[in-house]
Write a protein that holds these residues in place. Sequence first.
Motif, short mmCIF file in Angstrom:
data_model
loop_
_atom_site.label_atom_id
_atom_site.label_comp_id
_atom_site.label_asym_id
_atom_site.label_seq_id
_atom_site.Cartn_x
_atom_site.Cartn_y
_atom_site.Cartn_z
N ILE A 39 0.84 -1.21 0.00
CA ILE A 39 0.00 0.00 0.00
C ILE A 39 0.87 1.26 0.00
CG2 ILE A 39 -1.62 1.33 1.42
CD1 ILE A 39 -2.94 -1.32 2.18
N LYS A 40 1.95 1.23 0.75
CA LYS A 40 2.83 2.41 0.83
C LYS A 40 3.34 2.82 -0.55
CE LYS A 40 7.17 4.00 2.91
NZ LYS A 40 8.30 3.65 3.82
N PHE A 41 3.66 1.85 -1.40
CA PHE A 41 4.25 2.17 -2.70
C PHE A 41 3.22 2.28 -3.82
CE2 PHE A 41 8.01 0.43 -0.52
CZ PHE A 41 8.89 1.48 -0.74
N ASN A 42 1.96 1.96 -3.55
CA ASN A 42 0.98 1.97 -4.64
C ASN A 42 -0.19 2.93 -4.43
OD1 ASN A 42 1.71 -0.34 -6.66
ND2 ASN A 42 2.06 -1.20 -4.61
N VAL A 43 -0.34 3.46 -3.23
CA VAL A 43 -1.41 4.45 -3.00
C VAL A 43 -0.76 5.82 -2.89
CG1 VAL A 43 -3.30 5.15 -1.49
CG2 VAL A 43 -2.84 2.72 -1.83
N GLU A 44 -1.11 6.71 -3.81
CA GLU A 44 -0.44 8.00 -3.94
C GLU A 44 -0.51 8.85 -2.67
OE1 GLU A 44 -0.67 11.97 -6.82
OE2 GLU A 44 -1.92 10.20 -7.22
N ASP A 45 -1.65 8.82 -1.98
CA ASP A 45 -1.83 9.69 -0.81
C ASP A 45 -1.15 9.17 0.45
OD1 ASP A 45 -3.29 11.58 -2.16
OD2 ASP A 45 -5.22 10.62 -1.76
N VAL A 46 -0.60 7.96 0.41
CA VAL A 46 0.08 7.41 1.58
C VAL A 46 1.50 7.98 1.65
CG1 VAL A 46 0.97 5.33 2.70
CG2 VAL A 46 -1.31 5.31 1.66
N GLU A 47 1.76 8.70 2.71
CA GLU A 47 3.06 9.36 2.90
C GLU A 47 4.08 8.43 3.56
OE1 GLU A 47 4.14 12.85 5.91
OE2 GLU A 47 2.80 13.54 4.32
N ASP A 48 3.60 7.58 4.49
CA ASP A 48 4.50 6.69 5.21
C ASP A 48 3.68 5.55 5.81
OD1 ASP A 48 6.83 5.66 6.20
OD2 ASP A 48 7.22 7.26 7.64
N ALA A 49 4.36 4.47 6.22
CA ALA A 49 3.69 3.33 6.84
C ALA A 49 4.55 2.81 7.98
CB ALA A 49 3.43 2.22 5.81
N SER A 50 3.90 2.22 8.97
CA SER A 50 4.62 1.64 10.11
C SER A 50 3.92 0.37 10.53
CB SER A 50 4.67 2.64 11.28
OG SER A 50 5.53 2.18 12.29
N GLN A 51 4.72 -0.60 10.96
CA GLN A 51 4.17 -1.91 11.31
C GLN A 51 4.59 -2.31 12.72
OE1 GLN A 51 5.41 -5.70 9.17
NE2 GLN A 51 3.44 -5.27 8.19
N ILE A 52 3.67 -2.99 13.42
CA ILE A 52 3.90 -3.38 14.81
C ILE A 52 3.51 -4.84 14.98
CG2 ILE A 52 3.18 -3.00 17.22
CD1 ILE A 52 2.56 -0.10 16.44
N VAL A 53 4.27 -5.55 15.83
CA VAL A 53 3.92 -6.91 16.25
C VAL A 53 4.14 -6.99 17.76
CG1 VAL A 53 4.40 -9.38 16.01
CG2 VAL A 53 4.65 -7.88 14.03
N LYS A 54 3.20 -7.57 18.46
CA LYS A 54 3.35 -7.72 19.91
C LYS A 54 4.28 -8.89 20.24
CE LYS A 54 -1.02 -8.08 21.07
NZ LYS A 54 -2.23 -8.19 21.92
N GLY A 55 5.02 -8.75 21.34
CA GLY A 55 5.87 -9.85 21.80
C GLY A 55 6.31 -9.64 23.23
#
Length: 880
Positions: free
Chosen positions: A164-180
């Motif tokens: 989505i970050k590289f294909n949706v024009e309005d997306v400026e940045d993305a961040s991902q989280i996993v619990k542990g």
Amino acid sequence: MKTEQVQMPPKWPLKFLRLILKKEYLEEIEGDMLEVFQDDLESAPSKARIRYTLQVLKLIRPKLVKGLSTIQKPHYYDMFKTYFTTALRNLIKRKTHTAINISGLAIAMAISMLIILFLIDQDRMDEHNPRAGSIYRLTTEFFDESRNRNISHGTTPYELAEVIKFNVEDVEDASQIVKGNGNIKFKDKVFGYRGLYVSPNFLGFFEYDLLSGNRGMALQSGNVVLSVELAEKLFSQVDPVGQLVELIDIGSFVVSGVVDSEAVKSHLRFDLLLPGEVFAAGNKHLLSDWGAGWKRFYNYFKLKEKASPDPLLVYANDLDSKFPAEEKALYSFGIQRLDKINLGRVVRNEVGLTTPGMVLYFFIVLALVLMLSASFNYMNLSIARGLRRAKEVGIRKITGAGKMQIIMQFLVEAQLVMFCALIFAFLLLQVLVPTFNNLKILRDIDGAITLDFNSNVIVYLVFIAFAVVVGLVSGIYPALYLASFKSLSVLKGPNHKGKSSFIFRKILVFIQYTFSIIFIITTIILYQQAQIIVKTNYGFNHANVMNVNIKDLPYPEMRNELMKRSEIKGVSAVSDLPVLSSLEEVDLVNKEMGPETIKSFLVSMDPFAIDNLELQLVSGRNFRPGLKSDKEQAVIVNEKAITMLGYADAGSALHQTIELIRELPTGQETIKKKIVGVVRDFRHQFVMIESGPLVMDYDPDRLSIMNIRFEGSDTEMVAAVVENIWREFDSSHPFQYDLYSYDISDIDDEFIDIVHIVGLISAIAIIIACLGQFSMVLHHVQLKVKEIGIRKVLGSNLSGLMLLLSKEFLVIILLAILVAIPVAWRINAFWTGKIFESPEVSVINISVGVAIVFLLAMLTIFSTVRRAVHANPVESLKYE
């Protein structure tokens, strides 16, 4: 010699001056202005006419202009000072009414202020992030066919972040989280932690500032960021940055920064942050497998300023889905704005604990109900008291007071009462907040609130604005009502003006009593439910049992060491804890009865668990240590399983073969098992859930919790003994334990908290209803003072007068009872019907609730009527 001609002023300003000015001022002012005009002609001829015109316009004043002689400049300070002094005098003079008004309003305001504090606190979640309005989290929407509804999850597949970050024009940045979660070690110190595996841009994306360390470099490979609390535990006064720590079962990392995660309110709760690549390296199979991995990853997207999230959502749902083919149609994606996650819709699998939006609406409605009820009571009492003040209104009108002045007088009085109530409410709040924070439910959602207003002036302003608004709402109707009295008619004596308003107030009191009855009946039934929970016999002995996690420990050797100590009376191990754990669901099949399956729960136990937990074998035998066939094929079932599998009794089920079907990540597994024993039914689920069929097997690989039964009440001494033995087998992981009974009582406490909350609401509802009833009865009695006096003079007895004056209000109470009983019955029958073991909604508990409200209402009515009936008739008739 020629006489110098006098030049006249401009014609139109002069005519206007003569037109508007009063005669007594005209000659003098016109002459003075002519002299000024002549002087201006000599000094500045070009400006003389303009100055004259401006001087004329300046003379438009109420004192000089025709027809404006009655208009006077108001003295606002003196006026409001008079209003305030009069209002204060009236409140002090009528202490009983004032005390009732202030106490009722103060109680309702204190509860409402508590709600305001809680909602303001909850609404601050993630507000520290200036871009919170542009950050969105994708959610997975799964359609549950069995329940016919969508279930939202906060997680989505791993691949969505980059795609989505590289294909949706309005997306400026993305961040991902996993619990542990896990354990962290520094030298000889070991502590548990709540961890998050995050993208390298996490700190900047979510706007977390480091107290030490470089934010841009902190989450590079091999680094870990600690919270202030965890850093203080591990390092005390030593600078943590640059120190090497060990994350047990993961590896060694360098502390690259310290973040004060508790300083900001966020739905993200953590003790340390790890680079996401650490999780990815050990779980590569989850990165591309949507079916296996979508419940692990939280994907957040930052959009450009003012960009709509719709293209992001459309693109996500148009992607070629990689969910399992047979379930692909059941999945879709939703979206949540960062600052709307808390107090938003209910979402499963959250990163941290959040408060559902339904709680917001419940509290808002509760605050409105309480404040409206208290405001209506103020109206009723003010109108009832207004009959005694009717002559005051009449005299004020005769002496020149206008309707607006009288309205202002009563509004100032209402505001004065309101601010007195605000002061008492604030004092009451000091008691309510600690009590509120001690609720188990609040501790579970980290929803404790503070009274530190110095850091947020807006709270003061909200409270003051709240008091002003309530004062206006409460005071406007009585002010209009009392200001509408006719001066001559009220001076003749009390009248019956306002019958329609009296009927309206009867309806309000009827509604208040209806809700009071519903609340009190619900409280009684909730209390009975709480008693059932507290007094439940679970069918096994959980007292003096310490539960310890034994994952990856040599359990048999450790058990042998523990059993050598005199303080230890028994040691066993289970895969899950009955009542406290979510047991695995399986299907059972008795081929002799047909292919039909029955739903059951599965738990693994070692051969010592049945005796240690004091379960009762009704037939057959226990598992035998070391017997290979028991580990592979034997099961022990409860009586309910025997019945549902179709066996006549426990004896006939022994040595019979059944099939056990389990759902594993790799697919469905069917295993044949032989029944070697039957235990008496015991509760393996919480009281409010039915404890159905249960199967117990002996799988040493699944045993994860050790149950240590000890003697005596010195838990700390026993814990020290167990910890010393623990250290012999594991010096890396911290020793932690829970008491079985305490954990069960914690569940009980959450339900008891609900009982307390509903009970408090019931008490307030009844108090407010009784205050409203009191004001109406008082109003009614005041209208009939002379009638009472005449009847007494003519020989009416006291009981007859009491009945005569009370029957209208008895009708209101009886109507409220008739309406409340079926409503309360249906409401409570609905929720008790959802619970396995619940109290019966019977005539008895309905009657008790009705009786409580009825007696309080009668006490309110008769105490007010009795005073009027026993009054000397001479006092009420002496002016006739």
